[in-house]
Design a protein around this motif. Structure first.
Motif, PDB file in Angstrom:
ATOM      1  N   GLY A 123       0.818  -1.204   0.000  1.00  0.00           N
ATOM      2  CA  GLY A 123       0.000   0.000   0.000  1.00  0.00           C
ATOM      3  C   GLY A 123       0.855   1.257   0.000  1.00  0.00           C
ATOM      4  N   HIS A 124       0.234   2.378  -0.284  1.00  0.00           N
ATOM      5  CA  HIS A 124       0.933   3.659  -0.361  1.00  0.00           C
ATOM      6  C   HIS A 124       0.663   4.449   0.914  1.00  0.00           C
ATOM      7  CE1 HIS A 124       1.788   2.967  -4.599  1.00  0.00           C
ATOM      8  NE2 HIS A 124       0.541   2.554  -4.727  1.00  0.00           N
ATOM      9  N   PHE A 125       1.240   4.014   2.001  1.00  0.00           N
ATOM     10  CA  PHE A 125       1.033   4.669   3.277  1.00  0.00           C
ATOM     11  C   PHE A 125       2.328   5.347   3.701  1.00  0.00           C
ATOM     12  CE2 PHE A 125      -1.837   0.972   3.277  1.00  0.00           C
ATOM     13  CZ  PHE A 125      -3.044   1.650   3.360  1.00  0.00           C
ATOM     14  N   PRO A 126       2.219   6.446   4.439  1.00  0.00           N
ATOM     15  CA  PRO A 126       3.447   7.088   4.928  1.00  0.00           C
ATOM     16  C   PRO A 126       4.138   6.197   5.963  1.00  0.00           C
ATOM     17  CG  PRO A 126       1.511   8.121   5.889  1.00  0.00           C
ATOM     18  CD  PRO A 126       1.018   7.154   4.854  1.00  0.00           C
ATOM     19  N   GLU A 127       5.425   6.390   6.079  1.00  0.00           N
ATOM     20  CA  GLU A 127       6.194   5.613   7.044  1.00  0.00           C
ATOM     21  C   GLU A 127       5.781   6.004   8.460  1.00  0.00           C
ATOM     22  OE1 GLU A 127      10.838   4.954   8.340  1.00  0.00           O
ATOM     23  OE2 GLU A 127      10.356   6.078   6.543  1.00  0.00           O
ATOM     24  N   ILE A 128       5.569   5.026   9.298  1.00  0.00           N
ATOM     25  CA  ILE A 128       5.148   5.289  10.676  1.00  0.00           C
ATOM     26  C   ILE A 128       6.392   5.597  11.505  1.00  0.00           C
ATOM     27  CG2 ILE A 128       4.068   4.289  12.715  1.00  0.00           C
ATOM     28  CD1 ILE A 128       2.402   2.556  10.837  1.00  0.00           C
TER      29      ILE A 128
END
Length: 94
Positions: free
Chosen positions: A73-78
């Protein structure tokens, strides 16, 4: 009702098992396509199938390695270090 029919069912099963099954022909030889038998594919079709299968798996693994965002998925890095106390639910110091 089941108990009354039991002896007749068992008698029928016993009689059917004692008879020779003549409806089964295990040695059919035909030169055309049939429902239950499969002819051996020719050698060149096997080679073509293996090559196409190899290309398909190469494509899957290549894209899984280079375009892994399709899977993850295209999620920001946590980054929990950047979270504020309010976001974490920590009450302010008094």
């Amino acid at each position: 009702m089941l108990l009354s029919r039991g002896p007749s069912i068992l008698r029928n099963i016993y009689e059917l098992n004692g008879r020779k099954q003549t409806g089964v022909n295990l040695q059919q030889i035909r030169k055309c396509w049939t429902y239950r038998t499969v002819t051996e594919p020719k050698r060149h079709w096997k080679i073509i199938a293996e090559c196409v299968g190899g290309v398909v798996w190469w494509w899957i693994f290549w894209n899984a390695w280079h375009d892994y965002e399709h899977i993850t998925g295209h999620f920001p890095e946590i980054r929990p270090i950047e979270w504020s106390d309010e976001e974490l639910g920590i009450p302010p110091d008094d």
